[in-house]
Motif scaffolding. Sequence first.
Motif, PDB file in Angstrom:
ATOM      1  N   ASP A   1    -142.201  42.113  -9.437  1.00 33.25           N
ATOM      2  CA  ASP A   1    -141.855  43.455  -9.940  1.00 33.25           C
ATOM      3  C   ASP A   1    -142.943  43.997 -10.860  1.00 33.25           C
ATOM      4  OD1 ASP A   1    -139.496  43.309  -8.536  1.00 33.25           O
ATOM      5  OD2 ASP A   1    -138.323  42.554 -10.230  1.00 33.25           O
ATOM      6  N   VAL A   2    -143.473  43.104 -11.734  1.00 26.39           N
ATOM      7  CA  VAL A   2    -144.545  43.540 -12.627  1.00 26.39           C
ATOM      8  C   VAL A   2    -145.784  43.936 -11.829  1.00 26.39           C
ATOM      9  CG1 VAL A   2    -146.082  42.816 -14.487  1.00 26.39           C
ATOM     10  CG2 VAL A   2    -143.667  42.179 -14.560  1.00 26.39           C
ATOM     11  N   VAL A   3    -146.117  43.114 -10.830  1.00 25.87           N
ATOM     12  CA  VAL A   3    -147.288  43.421 -10.001  1.00 25.87           C
ATOM     13  C   VAL A   3    -147.064  44.716  -9.236  1.00 25.87           C
ATOM     14  CG1 VAL A   3    -148.685  42.601  -8.070  1.00 25.87           C
ATOM     15  CG2 VAL A   3    -147.977  41.006  -9.845  1.00 25.87           C
ATOM     16  N   ALA A   4    -145.822  44.936  -8.799  1.00 27.59           N
ATOM     17  CA  ALA A   4    -145.531  46.185  -8.083  1.00 27.59           C
ATOM     18  C   ALA A   4    -145.813  47.388  -8.974  1.00 27.59           C
ATOM     19  CB  ALA A   4    -144.078  46.190  -7.615  1.00 27.59           C
ATOM     20  N   THR A   5    -145.413  47.301 -10.222  1.00 27.83           N
ATOM     21  CA  THR A   5    -145.699  48.400 -11.154  1.00 27.83           C
ATOM     22  C   THR A   5    -147.202  48.591 -11.336  1.00 27.83           C
ATOM     23  OG1 THR A   5    -143.623  47.951 -12.309  1.00 27.83           O
ATOM     24  CG2 THR A   5    -145.272  49.252 -13.481  1.00 27.83           C
ATOM     25  N   ALA A   6    -147.929  47.447 -11.473  1.00 31.00           N
ATOM     26  CA  ALA A   6    -149.377  47.543 -11.649  1.00 31.00           C
ATOM     27  C   ALA A   6    -150.048  48.130 -10.404  1.00 31.00           C
ATOM     28  CB  ALA A   6    -149.955  46.170 -11.969  1.00 31.00           C
ATOM     29  N   VAL A   7    -149.590  47.715  -9.217  1.00 37.38           N
ATOM     30  CA  VAL A   7    -150.159  48.264  -7.979  1.00 37.38           C
ATOM     31  C   VAL A   7    -149.875  49.750  -7.879  1.00 37.38           C
ATOM     32  CG1 VAL A   7    -149.979  48.202  -5.457  1.00 37.38           C
ATOM     33  CG2 VAL A   7    -150.125  46.071  -6.745  1.00 37.38           C
ATOM     34  N   LYS A   8    -148.665  50.143  -8.252  1.00 35.96           N
ATOM     35  CA  LYS A   8    -148.331  51.566  -8.212  1.00 35.96           C
ATOM     36  C   LYS A   8    -149.228  52.353  -9.164  1.00 35.96           C
ATOM     37  CE  LYS A   8    -145.856  55.098  -6.974  1.00 35.96           C
ATOM     38  NZ  LYS A   8    -145.903  55.629  -5.601  1.00 35.96           N
ATOM     39  N   ASN A   9    -149.438  51.814 -10.364  1.00 34.78           N
ATOM     40  CA  ASN A   9    -150.321  52.492 -11.322  1.00 34.78           C
ATOM     41  C   ASN A   9    -151.748  52.574 -10.786  1.00 34.78           C
ATOM     42  OD1 ASN A   9    -148.198  52.810 -13.099  1.00 34.78           O
ATOM     43  ND2 ASN A   9    -148.647  50.913 -14.212  1.00 34.78           N
TER      44      ASN A   9
END
Length: 645
Positions: A426-434
């Motif tokens: 989930d954290v990586v998903a947020t970073a990828v989205k950013n």
Amino acid sequence: MPLGPDTVGRKLLWSIALPGLLVALLGVGHFWREARVAVQDATQVESLALAEFVASTFTLPQARGAPAHGAVTEVMRSDTRLFRSVEDVRVLTPDGRILWSRRTGEEGTTHPEAARLTAPGPERARSVARMTEVIRPLGGPECAGCHTAGDVPGASILQLRMAEPALHQELSSVFGAALGSMGLFVVLLALITGLALHFVLTRPLRKLSAAMRRAEAGDLLVRAEARGTDEFARLGAAFNQMLARLTSMKAEEIDTHRDLELVKEKLALKDELEDRLKELSLLFDVARSLNATLELDELLDAVTRLVTERLRIPEFSIMLMNPEGLLEIKHAWPEGRGAEGLTFALGEGACGRAAETRKSVYLPDTADRSSVFAKPDLVKGGLNTGALLAAPMVHMETLLGVMNFQRPHVASFSAEEIELLTAVADVVATAVKNARLHAETVKLTMTDPLTGVPNRRHLFQRMELELARANRFGTPLALLMVDVDHFKRINDLAGHRVGDEALRRVCDVLRLRVRKVDTLARYGGEEFVILLPQTNKAEAVEVAEKLRRAVAESVALVQPGLPGNHVTVSIGVSHFPSDAAAQEELVDSADAALYFSKRTGRNRTTLYEAGMELHPGRERGPHTPAAEPPTVTAAPKPPGGVAKA
């Protein structure tokens, strides 16, 4: 008798009564036997004396004419005490014939036991079946008193059978009564002893034993009876004291156990808190590391490094959704196995199922490779067995990709690790989205929104890099400046929407015909710039002519008013380092050549020549003298652009 078969009272009773009974019986039997032997001996002595007496009566003189041995008969038939117990008196010949008998009618007959009675031997006596028998030789000289020498009979045998005297019978009765009394005494003694043992010994022991059994079953509140001052009372008091101590110890044990449970619970909570803190710390480190960069490639590389180093995952891959809607492996560890670039459809393998359901898919055993990726040759030299976790990367209901974690051991992911890795995803998903938002933002700032090619800002950044590379390696660099002819007339005749469409179509023609290493950018208004690395002048002019002809042949307008109803372009060409040594000079040279093409008829390509930038109608560029006023007034145009025609 209320004594159980295994009670102490029964055992004591048998231990006391049985030996006493045996001793009493043995004593009575011994005394009875000794008395019987004494009576038998006395009877035998009396019988021998009586036999001697009877034998002596045969020597008494007889009157003439009197029956033979009449005195003996009269004496034997008398009722004196001595002869009351005499049963039989006989005189037998050596061959067993009865010569004389106390019983009448036996004379002259043969005795049934003649063989035993006539056996040679001295005088003898024996007792059988309460009868004493004396056998004595008779006859000879003692008979000379009443017999002549010729009449004296030969040796005869005297048999005397005498019953046991009444004294002996009375003694036997006394001993029998004594035995019966002793048996009754023993029974009464056993009953009394048993009752005494029951009330004095067995009953207290039974109560104490019952209390002990209840205590053994766990009832530590039971108490034994401790009345009195005997040993049982003291034993009960000691037992009660022991139970009191055990109760106190049990209470302390319960308190200690409760305290231990509280301590264990606190320790468990502490351990859980420490684990959560470690997880939060790890998530914080992951978020901090991932937020340190907004470049997607750097972000994916940082994710791979964190997963393999901090989470100790030997095999890892991260997939992102590509424009075609497929999962594409962007980064994988270990590197160099050819996994990057492989694609998977939604629902294909564990990663496809995780993307399709948007939930983590955990496979404890990946021995069946087809159930993992649905492609057996996904990774050459990869793990054939072990555990796999596919965690989807979802941000605000948007699927961004899937992270695959694999270990070589079966069922090597715990529930806590699965939860942690899902949180990492989930954290990586947020970073990828950013990172993607940053890339889109950068793209918007560096890309022309109308045509989709880089804008002027990106052009100059790219040009600076290409000039630095060309200067370092000594390679040529060409710059083409393209301008759409009569663009103002297109807007005036057909409107700005048709003019924008004309720009997009021109841009598409140019984009399809340049190399990947070339840079096409919108310079401003209807002007485009193309950078051609490692291209000399002749090649640059040839490329410009191909682009000019392609636009003239491809872009047509149905609106009348343009020459030939076709959109055309004018192109100016400059070259580094022959035409200019700096970025501004290179652009100004191309602009001067473009201005020459526009001035000389449009729809043509012009290679820069020295002096073109000094034309009187051109008021810009680093080559224009500051003190020399313009002689021709040109129409206004956008900065850096040419006058609109």
